[in-house]
Design a protein around this motif. Structure first.
Motif, PDB file in Angstrom:
ATOM      1  N   HIS A 221      46.546  17.704  93.918  1.00 17.83           N
ATOM      2  CA  HIS A 221      45.700  16.936  93.005  1.00 17.83           C
ATOM      3  C   HIS A 221      46.440  15.944  92.095  1.00 17.83           C
ATOM      4  O   HIS A 221      45.890  14.888  91.790  1.00 17.83           O
ATOM      5  N   PRO A 222      47.677  16.206  91.637  1.00 18.67           N
ATOM      6  CA  PRO A 222      48.333  15.199  90.792  1.00 18.67           C
ATOM      7  C   PRO A 222      48.576  13.868  91.497  1.00 18.67           C
ATOM      8  O   PRO A 222      48.800  12.850  90.847  1.00 18.67           O
ATOM      9  N   TYR A 223      48.524  13.887  92.843  1.00 14.94           N
ATOM     10  CA  TYR A 223      48.797  12.669  93.605  1.00 14.94           C
ATOM     11  C   TYR A 223      47.545  12.084  94.263  1.00 14.94           C
ATOM     12  O   TYR A 223      47.649  11.237  95.141  1.00 14.94           O
ATOM     13  N   CYS A 224      46.375  12.513  93.840  1.00 11.67           N
ATOM     14  CA  CYS A 224      45.129  11.975  94.381  1.00 11.67           C
ATOM     15  C   CYS A 224      44.682  10.771  93.543  1.00 11.67           C
ATOM     16  O   CYS A 224      44.364  10.928  92.348  1.00 11.67           O
ATOM     17  N   PRO A 225      44.646   9.572  94.107  1.00 15.24           N
ATOM     18  CA  PRO A 225      44.263   8.381  93.346  1.00 15.24           C
ATOM     19  C   PRO A 225      42.887   8.470  92.694  1.00 15.24           C
ATOM     20  O   PRO A 225      42.671   7.922  91.613  1.00 15.24           O
ATOM     21  N   THR A 226      41.943   9.158  93.330  1.00 11.32           N
ATOM     22  CA  THR A 226      40.597   9.246  92.757  1.00 11.32           C
ATOM     23  C   THR A 226      40.533  10.133  91.517  1.00 11.32           C
ATOM     24  O   THR A 226      39.519  10.145  90.814  1.00 11.32           O
ATOM     25  N   LEU A 227      41.615  10.866  91.233  1.00  9.95           N
ATOM     26  CA  LEU A 227      41.636  11.746  90.058  1.00  9.95           C
ATOM     27  C   LEU A 227      42.471  11.193  88.906  1.00  9.95           C
ATOM     28  O   LEU A 227      42.559  11.817  87.846  1.00  9.95           O
ATOM     29  N   LYS A 228      43.112  10.040  89.117  1.00  6.07           N
ATOM     30  CA  LYS A 228      44.090   9.590  88.114  1.00  6.07           C
ATOM     31  C   LYS A 228      43.482   9.301  86.738  1.00  6.07           C
ATOM     32  O   LYS A 228      44.187   9.395  85.728  1.00  6.07           O
ATOM     33  N   ASN A 229      42.202   8.990  86.688  1.00  7.53           N
ATOM     34  CA  ASN A 229      41.557   8.767  85.389  1.00  7.53           C
ATOM     35  C   ASN A 229      40.722   9.966  84.935  1.00  7.53           C
ATOM     36  O   ASN A 229      40.009   9.895  83.945  1.00  7.53           O
ATOM     37  N   LYS A 230      40.853  11.077  85.691  1.00  8.01           N
ATOM     38  CA  LYS A 230      40.052  12.258  85.380  1.00  8.01           C
ATOM     39  C   LYS A 230      40.876  13.458  84.948  1.00  8.01           C
ATOM     40  O   LYS A 230      40.336  14.394  84.357  1.00  8.01           O
ATOM     41  N   ILE A 231      42.180  13.467  85.265  1.00  6.30           N
ATOM     42  CA  ILE A 231      43.028  14.613  84.921  1.00  6.30           C
ATOM     43  C   ILE A 231      44.265  14.142  84.161  1.00  6.30           C
ATOM     44  O   ILE A 231      44.801  13.056  84.415  1.00  6.30           O
ATOM     45  N   LYS A 232      44.730  14.967  83.254  1.00  2.00           N
ATOM     46  CA  LYS A 232      45.890  14.603  82.434  1.00  2.00           C
ATOM     47  C   LYS A 232      47.200  14.655  83.220  1.00  2.00           C
ATOM     48  O   LYS A 232      48.134  13.935  82.919  1.00  2.00           O
ATOM     49  N   GLN A 233      47.281  15.522  84.228  1.00  4.20           N
ATOM     50  CA  GLN A 233      48.531  15.712  84.956  1.00  4.20           C
ATOM     51  C   GLN A 233      48.704  14.755  86.141  1.00  4.20           C
ATOM     52  O   GLN A 233      49.590  14.940  86.977  1.00  4.20           O
ATOM     53  N   LYS A 241      46.604   3.052  95.007  1.00  5.50           N
ATOM     54  CA  LYS A 241      45.305   3.509  95.482  1.00  5.50           C
ATOM     55  C   LYS A 241      45.393   4.389  96.728  1.00  5.50           C
ATOM     56  O   LYS A 241      44.374   4.890  97.217  1.00  5.50           O
ATOM     57  N   SER A 242      46.608   4.603  97.245  1.00  7.38           N
ATOM     58  CA  SER A 242      46.747   5.383  98.481  1.00  7.38           C
ATOM     59  C   SER A 242      48.167   5.920  98.578  1.00  7.38           C
ATOM     60  O   SER A 242      49.132   5.170  98.383  1.00  7.38           O
ATOM     61  N   ILE A 243      48.309   7.230  98.857  1.00  2.00           N
ATOM     62  CA  ILE A 243      49.632   7.849  99.013  1.00  2.00           C
ATOM     63  C   ILE A 243      49.633   8.701 100.281  1.00  2.00           C
ATOM     64  O   ILE A 243      49.381   9.908 100.243  1.00  2.00           O
ATOM     65  N   PRO A 244      49.900   8.100 101.425  1.00  2.00           N
ATOM     66  CA  PRO A 244      49.960   8.872 102.667  1.00  2.00           C
ATOM     67  C   PRO A 244      51.299   9.593 102.812  1.00  2.00           C
ATOM     68  O   PRO A 244      52.277   9.292 102.114  1.00  2.00           O
TER      69      PRO A 244
END
Length: 296
Positions: A221-233, A241-244
Motif C-alpha cells: 500500500h505505501p507504493y500504490c499511487p491511488t492511495l498517495k493522498n489518502k494515507i500518511k505512510q 502515477k505507476s510503479i510496475p
C-alpha cells in the motif's frame, strides 16, 4: 546520486532467493499449438501459495529444436526448501494439464545437470499402464497413447539450483509509459539465456505483512499511487502515477545481474520514467542481495 540516461537509480537492492528449476523444450506441430502449450503450462505464478512459478524463456525456430519443429524453452521453479519432490510434483502437474492435452506436442530435457527426475511415475503413467519407452531423437522417450495419437516426453529431465526473485521497480508518469518501457525491457531479457520473467510486467507488488493472512501477501500500500493522498505512510512521489515491477528468475546470479542491468538500461531510455528502484524485505528473507548501484 547515480543516474542512467538522466534517470535516478535509488541506492537500494533487490532481495532474491534460492530455488530449484527445470528447463524444458516444448515442440509442436504448428505455432498455434506451441503457443497454447507454452503459455498454458507456465501460467499462474503462485509460489506464495507453496506451489510453483513458470515462465517462458524463449521461442525457437525449427533449426534450433531437437525434432525440427516449432519450439520453445520454458522454466518451472519451486522454492528450494520444497526439494526435489516438490519440483517433481509441480512440474508433472503443469505438463499433464498444460502440454500433454495439446495435440502433437513433445517435451524434452533442456537442463544441463546430473540431478534427474524420472517422469514415468507422475507423467508417463497417464498412459494407464499402456505407455512404453522407446528411442526417439537419440533420447529415451516415454510414448503415452492418447486419443489424438501419441504424447512423447523424455524419461529423464534434469533440475538444478538457481535464483528466484531478482527484480526492478520503475516509477513512471503513466501506465502507458510503464507498459511501453516494460515491454521493451522484456524483449531484451528474452535474449539473455537462462532467465525468465514469470509475471512479465507485474502491476501488483506485494508485502510480507498483511491484515488478511488467510489469502497470503497483499498490496504494497505505501507504493500504490491511488492511495498517495489518502494515507500518511505513502511513498509515492507527487508526479508518479505507476510503479510496475519486473521479476526475474535466473539459472545463476550472473544471468540475473545481466538481466537486471539490461532492464535498467532499456527502461531509462523511455521518456516518462522517473526513477529506478527494487523490492526487498529489509534483508531478512532473501539470501542474495543485488545492489542496483553495483550493476551500473
Amino acid at each position: 546520486m547515480k543516474k542512467v540516461n538522466d534517470v535516478e537509480i535509488e541506492d537500494t537492492y533487490c532481495e532474491a532467493f534460492d530455488g530449484l528449476y527445470t528447463r524444458l523444450q516444448i515442440t509442436a506441430g504448428d505455432k498455434k499449438r506451441l503457443k497454447q502449450a507454452t503459455e498454458g503450462s507456465t501460467a499462474l505464478p503462485c509460489t506464495v501459495f507453496n506451489e510453483s512459478e513458470g515462465g517462458v524463456e524463449t521461442y525457437l525456430n525449427k533449426t534450433e529444436t531437437i525434432d525440427g519443429r516449432p519450439g520453445s524453452i520454458i522454466q518451472i521453479w519451486v522454492n528450494k526448501t520444497g526439494g526435489k519432490e516438490k519440483l517433481e510434483h509441480e512440474t508433472a502437474k503443469r505438463i499433464r494439464q498444460g502440454i500433454l492435452v495439446v495435440p502433437e506436442t513433445k517435451v524434452f530435457n533442456q537442463t544441463n545437470s546430473n540431478k534427474k527426475i524420472d517422469t514415468m511415475k507422475k507423467i508417463g503413467h497417464c498412459g494407464d499402464g499402456y505407455e512404453w519407452t522407446e528411442k526417439r531423437h537419440n533420447r529415451e522417450m516415454i510414448n503415452i497413447p492418447i486419443m489424438m495419437g501419441e504424447f512423447l516426453i523424455e524419461k529423464q529431465i534434469a533440475y538444478n539450483t538457481g535464483i528466484m526473485g531478482g527484480n526492478i521497480w520503475y516509477y513512471c508518469d503513466s501506465n502507458k509509459t510503464a507498459l511501453k518501457a516494460g515491454d521493451a525491457a522484456l524483449k531484451e531479457i528474452k535474449k539473455i539465456k537462462g532467465t525468465t520473467t514469470p509475471f512479465q510486467i507485474c502491476s501488483a507488488g506485494s508485502k510480507v505483512e498483511t491484515n488478511y493472512p488467510e489469502i497470503g501477501p497483499t498490496t504494497n500500500h505505501p507504493y500504490c499511487p491511488t492511495l498517495k493522498n489518502k494515507i500518511k505512510q505513502s511513498k509515492v512521489p507527487k508526479q508518479t502515477k505507476s510503479i510496475p515491477e519486473i521479476v526475474i528468475n535466473g539459472t545463476n546470479k550472473k544471468a540475473i545481474k545481466k538481466a537486471m542491468k539490461k532492464t535498467i538500461q532499456t527502461i531509462t531510455q523511455h521518456k516518462g520514467v522517473q526513477k529506478i528502484s527494487a523490492g526487498n524485505f529489509g534483508g531478512e528473507l532473501g539470501k542474495h542481495k543485488i545492489h542496483l548501484h553495483d550493476l551500473i
